[in-house]
Scaffold this active site. Structure first.
Site, PDB file in Angstrom:
ATOM      1  N   LYS A 111     -36.900 -25.002  40.855  1.00 40.78           N
ATOM      2  CA  LYS A 111     -37.524 -23.901  39.838  1.00 40.78           C
ATOM      3  C   LYS A 111     -36.545 -22.310  39.503  1.00 40.78           C
ATOM      4  O   LYS A 111     -36.109 -21.531  39.388  1.00 40.78           O
ATOM      5  CB  LYS A 111     -38.524 -22.986  39.967  1.00 40.78           C
ATOM      6  CG  LYS A 111     -39.477 -24.204  39.645  1.00 40.78           C
ATOM      7  CD  LYS A 111     -41.317 -23.168  39.951  1.00 40.78           C
ATOM      8  CE  LYS A 111     -41.978 -23.671  38.733  1.00 40.78           C
ATOM      9  NZ  LYS A 111     -42.582 -24.672  39.040  1.00 40.78           N
ATOM     10  N   LYS A 193     -39.709 -35.674  32.948  1.00 40.89           N
ATOM     11  CA  LYS A 193     -41.320 -35.639  33.640  1.00 40.89           C
ATOM     12  C   LYS A 193     -42.499 -35.019  32.563  1.00 40.89           C
ATOM     13  O   LYS A 193     -42.614 -33.975  32.649  1.00 40.89           O
ATOM     14  CB  LYS A 193     -41.978 -34.778  35.011  1.00 40.89           C
ATOM     15  CG  LYS A 193     -42.712 -35.531  36.063  1.00 40.89           C
ATOM     16  CD  LYS A 193     -42.397 -35.034  37.218  1.00 40.89           C
ATOM     17  CE  LYS A 193     -43.036 -33.485  36.719  1.00 40.89           C
ATOM     18  NZ  LYS A 193     -43.634 -32.979  38.204  1.00 40.89           N
ATOM     19  N   LYS A 196     -47.421 -30.461  33.117  1.00 38.61           N
ATOM     20  CA  LYS A 196     -48.965 -29.607  32.614  1.00 38.61           C
ATOM     21  C   LYS A 196     -48.263 -28.392  32.345  1.00 38.61           C
ATOM     22  O   LYS A 196     -48.815 -27.982  31.306  1.00 38.61           O
ATOM     23  CB  LYS A 196     -49.736 -29.247  34.022  1.00 38.61           C
ATOM     24  CG  LYS A 196     -50.164 -30.307  34.516  1.00 38.61           C
ATOM     25  CD  LYS A 196     -51.047 -29.628  35.648  1.00 38.61           C
ATOM     26  CE  LYS A 196     -52.490 -30.355  36.604  1.00 38.61           C
ATOM     27  NZ  LYS A 196     -51.870 -30.676  38.048  1.00 38.61           N
TER      28      LYS A 196
HETATM   29  P1  AMP Z   1     -49.788 -31.949  40.367  1.00 41.50           P
HETATM   30  O1  AMP Z   1     -51.068 -32.330  39.572  1.00 41.50           O
HETATM   31  O2  AMP Z   1     -48.594 -31.435  40.019  1.00 41.50           O
HETATM   32  O3  AMP Z   1     -50.838 -32.131  41.884  1.00 41.50           O
HETATM   33  O4  AMP Z   1     -49.698 -33.582  40.653  1.00 41.50           O
HETATM   34  C1  AMP Z   1     -50.814 -34.644  41.214  1.00 41.50           C
HETATM   35  C2  AMP Z   1     -50.628 -36.376  41.549  1.00 41.50           C
HETATM   36  O5  AMP Z   1     -50.531 -36.402  40.272  1.00 41.50           O
HETATM   37  C3  AMP Z   1     -48.819 -35.826  42.390  1.00 41.50           C
HETATM   38  O6  AMP Z   1     -48.975 -37.016  43.579  1.00 41.50           O
HETATM   39  C4  AMP Z   1     -48.152 -36.267  41.744  1.00 41.50           C
HETATM   40  O7  AMP Z   1     -46.557 -36.805  41.950  1.00 41.50           O
HETATM   41  C5  AMP Z   1     -48.631 -37.257  40.225  1.00 41.50           C
HETATM   42  N1  AMP Z   1     -47.991 -36.695  39.705  1.00 41.50           N
HETATM   43  C6  AMP Z   1     -48.104 -35.649  38.744  1.00 41.50           C
HETATM   44  N2  AMP Z   1     -47.012 -35.569  37.229  1.00 41.50           N
HETATM   45  C7  AMP Z   1     -46.933 -36.926  37.055  1.00 41.50           C
HETATM   46  C8  AMP Z   1     -45.682 -37.769  35.932  1.00 41.50           C
HETATM   47  N3  AMP Z   1     -45.588 -37.413  34.901  1.00 41.50           N
HETATM   48  N4  AMP Z   1     -45.902 -38.899  36.545  1.00 41.50           N
HETATM   49  C9  AMP Z   1     -46.935 -40.053  37.235  1.00 41.50           C
HETATM   50  N5  AMP Z   1     -47.337 -38.988  38.580  1.00 41.50           N
HETATM   51  C10 AMP Z   1     -47.390 -37.590  38.278  1.00 41.50           C
END
Ligand code: AMP
Ligand code: TRP
Length: 330
Positions: A111, A193, A196
């Site tokens: 970031k 990746k 969101k």
């Molecule tokens: P977050 O939404 O950033 O809190 O991520 C929630 C969980 O989902 C964490 O364990 C992340 O590592 C996993 N995660 C988020 N985005 C991805 C993605 N594109 N591929 C695989 N795992 C993901």
């Protein structure tokens, strides 16, 4: 029974990456492990949130935990802010984490490198709070996507250092990264990746996406001109990403079996099959989501979850504060 803990930030809507990389493992493991699944609503405010939208995302996040199959009778489901020990141990962890360690964390570095303005202090110290989330419960494993591995490793380092200095306080947790789908990429840019922050971008499939919209996103996923269905992330990142999605949604079907299934077929056929799998998954989740949101059970689930988590967290915080000489008992 071994214990497992993980959390997801309610920053935006949950998507296929969070489902494949994390949430579906929580569900898969809830029979074998004592599962703690929380919603990281402290972590999410490390970047600015619009309050009304956050409240809605928070609610949807719990509903989606349940809709994806987490069972509140087996798993402990709670909000991070309902167990105040997270913030308090978070501060203590922050004081035991070196700036050099935080400087190495890629999430913040990325970031900063992008030149984003007004990054918060909370974003910088985020991994210390995450360490507290984990260490409060002495889990054996932390199921996460690839991007979080570095944070779990930092958690181990800081925990080991504190154990050394103050006596045995914490169990050292291990990250548990799925063999398939630990890093699902954006459909429109398979070098990034799926995330969101994609907003309305067509590269991200949200679990609550309209099925037609989800199908269109898969059908217009970026591929290449090689016209072969082969798992080769280097040269065919788009196709390889679709193979991962397809594999994960079909009980981790081996890549070689998928390559065989689609040998000699075009990308249109392959994408159609991926879209079918995605839509079947989404349809099931959305049906349960509607049941959950009309059932009025969410508040009860959170209350029961917090009641189970609090005594465990309180005992650990007390142990730590005593060991550090911070308490006077009366
Ligand atoms: P977050 O939404 O950033 O809190 O991520 C929630 C969980 O989902 C964490 O364990 C992340 O590592 C996993 N995660 C988020 N985005 C991805 C993605 N594109 N591929 C695989 N795992 C993901
Ligand atoms: N940092 C994680 C993410 O961005 C969310 C999270 C917060 C978490 N605390 C945690 C995950 C503790 C596992 C364990 O995805």
């Amino acid at each position: 029974m071994k214990r497992m803990l993980s959390g997801i930030k309610p920053t935006g809507q949950l998507h296929l990456g969070s489902y494949i990389g994390a949430l579906h493992h929580f569900v898969e493991y809830q029979d074998q492990y004592e599962m703690f699944a929380f919603i990281a609503n402290l972590h999410c405010i490390t970047v600015p949130q619009e309050p009304e939208q956050l409240k809605k995302n928070l609610y949807d996040c719990v509903a989606l935990y349940l809709a994806c199959g987490l069972d509140p009778n087996r798993a402990t489901i709670f909000l991070q802010t309902d167990v105040k020990e997270h913030a308090q141990l978070g501060y203590i962890m922050c004081c035991n984490t070196y700036m050099g360690e935080l400087n190495r964390m890629t999430q913040f570095k990325d970031k900063q490198a992008k030149g984003e303005k007004n990054l918060s202090g909370g974003l910088y110290t985020y991994p210390a709070l995450m360490a507290a989330d984990i260490l409060l419960y002495d889990p054996d494993y932390v199921p996460v996507g690839e991007d979080q591995k570095q944070h779990v490793e930092l958690t181990r380092d800081v925990a080991a250092r504190m154990n050394n200095r103050y006596g045995e306080l914490f169990k050292l947790p291990e990250p548990l990264i799925g063999k398939v789908g630990a890093r699902i990429m954006s459909l429109s840019d398979p070098t990034r990746k799926m995330s969101k922050s994609d907003g309305i971008n067509k590269g991200c499939i949200y679990l609550l996406d309209d099925l037609d919209a989800a199908r269109k996103k898969v059908m217009s996923a970026k591929t290449d001109s090689l016209n072969q269905i082969r798992f080769d992330p280097e040269n065919q990142p788009g196709v390889s990403n679709l193979i991962q999605i397809y594999s994960s949604l079909n009980n981790d079907r081996p890549y070689s079996a998928i390559e065989e299934e689609f040998a000699g077929k075009g990308y249109g056929d392959f994408k159609s099959a991926v879209a079918d799998s995605v839509c079947t998954t989404l349809e099931g989740i959305q049906k349960k989501y509607r049941e959950v949101t009309t059932s009025g059970m969410i508040e009860d689930v959170l209350q029961a979850g917090a009641a189970k988590a609090r005594p465990i967290a309180a005992a650990k915080l007390d142990l730590v504060q005593r060991a550090l000489g911070m308490e006077i008992h009366f």
